[in-house]
Write an enzyme that holds these catalytic residues in place. Structure first.
Site, PDB file in Angstrom:
ATOM      1  N   GLY A  62       0.802  -1.214   0.000  1.00 41.81           N
ATOM      2  CA  GLY A  62       0.000   0.000   0.000  1.00 41.81           C
ATOM      3  C   GLY A  62       0.837   1.266   0.000  1.00 41.81           C
ATOM      4  O   GLY A  62       0.482   2.255   0.639  1.00 41.81           O
ATOM      5  N   ALA A  63       1.940   1.249  -0.752  1.00 38.88           N
ATOM      6  CA  ALA A  63       2.880   2.374  -0.708  1.00 38.88           C
ATOM      7  C   ALA A  63       2.658   3.399  -1.807  1.00 38.88           C
ATOM      8  O   ALA A  63       3.543   4.182  -2.109  1.00 38.88           O
ATOM      9  CB  ALA A  63       4.314   1.848  -0.779  1.00 38.88           C
ATOM     10  N   ASN A  64       1.457   3.400  -2.388  1.00 39.94           N
ATOM     11  CA  ASN A  64       1.190   4.389  -3.442  1.00 39.94           C
ATOM     12  C   ASN A  64       0.528   5.656  -2.907  1.00 39.94           C
ATOM     13  O   ASN A  64       0.328   6.624  -3.636  1.00 39.94           O
ATOM     14  CB  ASN A  64       0.316   3.772  -4.543  1.00 39.94           C
ATOM     15  CG  ASN A  64      -1.028   3.279  -4.036  1.00 39.94           C
ATOM     16  OD1 ASN A  64      -1.254   3.223  -2.827  1.00 39.94           O
ATOM     17  ND2 ASN A  64      -1.907   2.918  -4.940  1.00 39.94           N
ATOM     18  N   THR A  65       0.197   5.652  -1.609  1.00 38.24           N
ATOM     19  CA  THR A  65      -0.477   6.815  -1.031  1.00 38.24           C
ATOM     20  C   THR A  65      -0.277   6.821   0.481  1.00 38.24           C
ATOM     21  O   THR A  65       0.169   5.831   1.062  1.00 38.24           O
ATOM     22  CB  THR A  65      -1.991   6.795  -1.366  1.00 38.24           C
ATOM     23  OG1 THR A  65      -2.590   8.021  -0.952  1.00 38.24           O
ATOM     24  CG2 THR A  65      -2.702   5.636  -0.682  1.00 38.24           C
ATOM     25  N   GLY A  66      -0.588   7.942   1.109  1.00 39.03           N
ATOM     26  CA  GLY A  66      -0.613   8.017   2.563  1.00 39.03           C
ATOM     27  C   GLY A  66       0.716   7.692   3.228  1.00 39.03           C
ATOM     28  O   GLY A  66       1.783   7.989   2.720  1.00 39.03           O
ATOM     29  N   ILE A  67       0.623   7.041   4.395  1.00 40.96           N
ATOM     30  CA  ILE A  67       1.840   6.779   5.178  1.00 40.96           C
ATOM     31  C   ILE A  67       2.733   5.741   4.508  1.00 40.96           C
ATOM     32  O   ILE A  67       3.946   5.752   4.695  1.00 40.96           O
ATOM     33  CB  ILE A  67       1.510   6.365   6.637  1.00 40.96           C
ATOM     34  CG1 ILE A  67       0.762   5.040   6.690  1.00 40.96           C
ATOM     35  CG2 ILE A  67       0.727   7.460   7.344  1.00 40.96           C
ATOM     36  CD1 ILE A  67       0.542   4.519   8.101  1.00 40.96           C
ATOM     37  N   TYR A 118     -13.178  -3.032  11.664  1.00 46.90           N
ATOM     38  CA  TYR A 118     -11.841  -2.450  11.536  1.00 46.90           C
ATOM     39  C   TYR A 118     -11.051  -2.671  12.832  1.00 46.90           C
ATOM     40  O   TYR A 118      -9.888  -3.091  12.792  1.00 46.90           O
ATOM     41  CB  TYR A 118     -11.948  -0.955  11.234  1.00 46.90           C
ATOM     42  CG  TYR A 118     -10.604  -0.252  11.179  1.00 46.90           C
ATOM     43  CD1 TYR A 118      -9.733  -0.467  10.119  1.00 46.90           C
ATOM     44  CD2 TYR A 118     -10.208   0.623  12.193  1.00 46.90           C
ATOM     45  CE1 TYR A 118      -8.500   0.165  10.067  1.00 46.90           C
ATOM     46  CE2 TYR A 118      -8.977   1.262  12.153  1.00 46.90           C
ATOM     47  CZ  TYR A 118      -8.126   1.024  11.082  1.00 46.90           C
ATOM     48  OH  TYR A 118      -6.908   1.645  11.039  1.00 46.90           O
ATOM     49  N   SER A 148      -3.178  -0.149  14.894  1.00 46.92           N
ATOM     50  CA  SER A 148      -3.858   1.104  15.221  1.00 46.92           C
ATOM     51  C   SER A 148      -4.254   1.108  16.693  1.00 46.92           C
ATOM     52  O   SER A 148      -4.433   0.051  17.312  1.00 46.92           O
ATOM     53  CB  SER A 148      -5.119   1.256  14.365  1.00 46.92           C
ATOM     54  OG  SER A 148      -5.925   2.323  14.831  1.00 46.92           O
TER      55      SER A 148
END
Length: 280
Positions: free
Chosen positions: A10-15, A164, A139
């Protein structure tokens, strides 16, 4: 980080994108593992240009499909001889009820089972490259989670906020049991809370998106949110630290449910059953 290889989901956006940028800046070869190839390529181009590190590589990975996870792992293992850092960062939040390609509830399937399988498939390469690190992005929401073994897929009752929370507790328990099993291998596993970050993660909730905009001044930027992930991945003082949970680059309080070793072991065994794997 010269000569080190990192995989970030998931390294295309955000953290995730900011963590990739930070590791690339330090000289690592960074594998950007994402479902959306177009967005991932755009992010990789930006990171390569900014860091002058051409070793930022995009690979397709859909954590909601175990076939895609296996294809990613096979491709990675064929092309990369080392793996020093695995950051299990990708996640979904507040999704309306839906299932993955394999029939798992979406939060459980992507946030926990997808990363569980990915880690399983890459673990031997991590061991061969040791010292190496596994970093699981959990989280603070894990405090509200419970592992509902009688209804893991939320078919009897479903609340997307609680789903979640349950998946984030699963991240903490997975990290705890994984660290126990990896004792003596020089592969560490830690989890973390990135903070409340202004990112796309709340996109499935109109109310949360609205609140995020109103209170954006109080939220961390993605760069700030990535700092604990980066800390867990690179800090020299954590070389032998494992099975811990961090927030703001320091150890943080884990809920009683996140410290339950019996639940952690049971979740491990159930996860293996669901995925059809043997992981002893």
């Amino acid at each position: 980080m010269d000569g080190k290889v990192a995989v970030i989901t998931g390294a295309n956006t955000g953290i995730g994108k900011e963590a990739a940028r930070e590791l690339a800046r330090r000289g690592a070869r960074v594998i950007v593992a994402c479902r959306d190839i177009a967005k991932a390529e755009a992010a990789a181009r930006e990171i390569r240009a900014e860091t002058d590190n051409q070793e930022v590589i995009v690979k397709k990975l859909d954590l909601a499909d175990t076939r895609s996870i296996r294809e990613f792992a096979n491709s990675f293992l064929a092309e990369e001889k080392e793996l020093h850092i695995l950051i299990n960062n990708a996640g979904v939040m507040l999704c309306p009820y839906s299932k993955t390609a394999d029939g798992f509830e979406m939060h459980l399937g992507v946030n926990h089972l997808g990363h569980f399988l990915l880690t399983f498939l890459l673990l031997e390469r991590l061991k061969q490259s040791a010292p190496s690190r596994i970093v699981n992005v959990s989280s603070l929401a894990h405090h509200g989670g419970r592992i509902r073994f009688h209804d893991l897929n939320g078919e009897k009752s479903y609340n997307r906020g609680l789903a979640y929370c349950h998946s984030k507790l699963a991240n903490v328990l997975f990290t705890r049991e994984l660290a126990r099993r990896l004792q003596g291998t020089k592969v560490t596993a830690n989890s973390l809370h990135p903070g409340s970050v202004h990112s796309e993660l709340v996109r499935h909730s109109f109310v949360m998106t609205w609140l995020w905009k109103i209170f954006s001044f109080f939220l961390k930027t993605p760069w700030e949110g990535a700092q604990t992930s980066v800390y867990c991945a690179v800090a020299e003082e954590l070389e032998s630290v494992t099975g811990q949970y961090f927030s703001d680059c320091q150890p943080a309080y884990v809920s009683p449910w996140g410290r339950d070793d019996e639940t952690a072991k049971k979740l491990w065994n159930v996860s293996c059953e669901l995925l059809g794997i043997q992981w002893d």
